[in-house]
Design an enzyme around this catalytic site. Sequence first.
Site, PDB file in Angstrom:
ATOM      1  N   LYS A 117      27.970  34.915  53.145  1.00 37.41           N
ATOM      2  CA  LYS A 117      26.557  35.232  53.380  1.00 37.41           C
ATOM      3  C   LYS A 117      25.668  34.088  52.910  1.00 37.41           C
ATOM      4  CE  LYS A 117      26.707  40.185  53.357  1.00 37.41           C
ATOM      5  NZ  LYS A 117      27.237  40.594  52.053  1.00 37.41           N
ATOM      6  N   GLU A 201      18.161  39.539  46.158  1.00 41.84           N
ATOM      7  CA  GLU A 201      17.178  39.772  47.220  1.00 41.84           C
ATOM      8  C   GLU A 201      16.185  40.824  46.773  1.00 41.84           C
ATOM      9  OE1 GLU A 201      18.916  41.059  50.897  1.00 41.84           O
ATOM     10  OE2 GLU A 201      19.589  39.052  51.417  1.00 41.84           O
ATOM     11  N   HIS A 236      27.262  53.354  54.953  1.00 46.66           N
ATOM     12  CA  HIS A 236      27.510  52.232  55.855  1.00 46.66           C
ATOM     13  C   HIS A 236      28.421  52.588  57.022  1.00 46.66           C
ATOM     14  CE1 HIS A 236      25.251  50.268  52.829  1.00 46.66           C
ATOM     15  NE2 HIS A 236      26.140  50.601  51.919  1.00 46.66           N
ATOM     16  N   ARG A 293      32.529  39.946  65.777  1.00 43.12           N
ATOM     17  CA  ARG A 293      33.483  40.722  66.589  1.00 43.12           C
ATOM     18  C   ARG A 293      32.720  41.530  67.621  1.00 43.12           C
ATOM     19  NH1 ARG A 293      32.309  43.637  61.874  1.00 43.12           N
ATOM     20  NH2 ARG A 293      31.251  45.568  62.407  1.00 43.12           N
TER      21      ARG A 293
END
Length: 496
Positions: A117, A201, A236, A293
């Site tokens: 990331k 963040e 998630h 993907r």
Amino acid sequence: MKIRKILIANRGEIAIRIMRTSRKLGIKTVAVYSEVDRKAPHVSYADEAYCIGPASSSESYLRKDKIIKVALDSHCDAIHPGYGFLSENSEFAKLVIDSGLVFIGPPASAMNKMGSKIEAKKTATEIGVPLVPGTHNAISSIEEAKIIAQRTSYPLLIKASAGGGGKGMRLVNKEEELEEQMKMASSEALSAFGDGSVFIEKYVANPKHIEIQIFCDQHNNGVYLFERECSVQRRHQKLVEEAPSSCLTEKVRQKMGQDAVNLALACGYVGAGTVEFLVDDDLNYYFLEMNTRLQVEHPVTEMITGLDLVELQIRIAEGTKIPFSQSDLTITGHAIEVRICAEDSFTNFLPSIGTITKYQTPTADHIRIDDSYKEGMEIPVQYDPMIAKLIVHGTNRLDAIQKMKSAIYNFNIKGVETTLPFCSYVLENDNFLSGNYNTNFINKFYDEFLNETKYEDEIEAGAKIALYAYLNEIQKTKPIKASDNSWYLNRKKTSY
Ligand code: MV4
């Protein structure tokens, strides 16, 4: 180079989905399967199939060596990894290429770049894609973290560079919690991913999850196939996905789309990819991560664009240029997908294992079902519990919601509990209907769902009693016979 035979390194609905397009294109298919999947539909659907090991994924669907050997022995030209399993494993992509096969996916280098990331954020900063305020580098000390945290302001999130799907993420409400949470996040990331680097963040409260489908070819061309909104998710795990998003303006859509394409091209990306963004109430968007993907929810994009994404993947892998330009693409109607998983809607989505004793699917126009189950099949405990994806296409969002409600009503699964009751509730929820929902939807409305559906059986029983009483009542005054055959007995005899 023309691809004539593909090995599908996956199972379930996505294996069948990929084989369907392969067949349409005249390409032969090879399935691999584990010992529990011997009778699975993806095995019988393929032209050839080979067992690669025991049920456990690490001994079958994750065995890079065995899969590549089957591909070579069966004279395949290419391997499609589907989603999950080895799909985002850059080492596998490299091994496939090094064996002289085509990998239907991005180059290993682009996967690595997006897998970190921090690397991805660096590229995003360079080309001006907006990021959540915070650090874009790994934090090395608690002193550094404190300075950045003060500048960013609380609450904030500590995230693992190598993480994904929320793994290695920690919320910090105030400075006193910072040191401990940072240590936890870092050691968690180190043991889970072998990389302990973390960054900070600002915490965006109640964001929407909007992702852009992109495609890049081998000739440095890129296009975006608009967005999907996947804000209804739990831990998630997405439950309901739609395209387009109910909240984007045309201007923001174009900006996000162009940013997503620029980011992909800047990484040397090739093939299908998804760029994830958080979007706040003011339609500010922030790049989160890129998935390298084909995604589970790709059918909603296929429905609104009329394109076959697997076909595009195959053509791009063959070296073909993307056969259209951005301005050729338009959004037609609205599509919704619900994931039907073997999880109990009423017990916080606990896994519901067992045998599917009844499996009846709705049939109507504008419905698509991507599945790989049949009546009598057991849900293997080793793999993802998704039974099917139900996708509908409507002329607009409300039409799609109506079609989905009736499709769910006509979907009959017995033997295991499913996510269908909850999905049904989502489609009735006022906030969902108005498009005023975000990633907090399930937290916010799960109790309401339980309360509203708790007495459903009792309500149905009550309605039946009332109807029974009413029918009795009217029979007293106006008797009706269950079977009145006098018209038949008294009919004129005719000779033939
Ligand atoms: C966030 C966030 C709020 N603020 N980052 C969760 C998964 C990972 N890909 C990023 N995630 C989030 N990152 C900041 N700065 C909230 C989430 C988040 C979330 C994001 C997308 C979809 C669902 C989510 C559910 C909870 C938290």
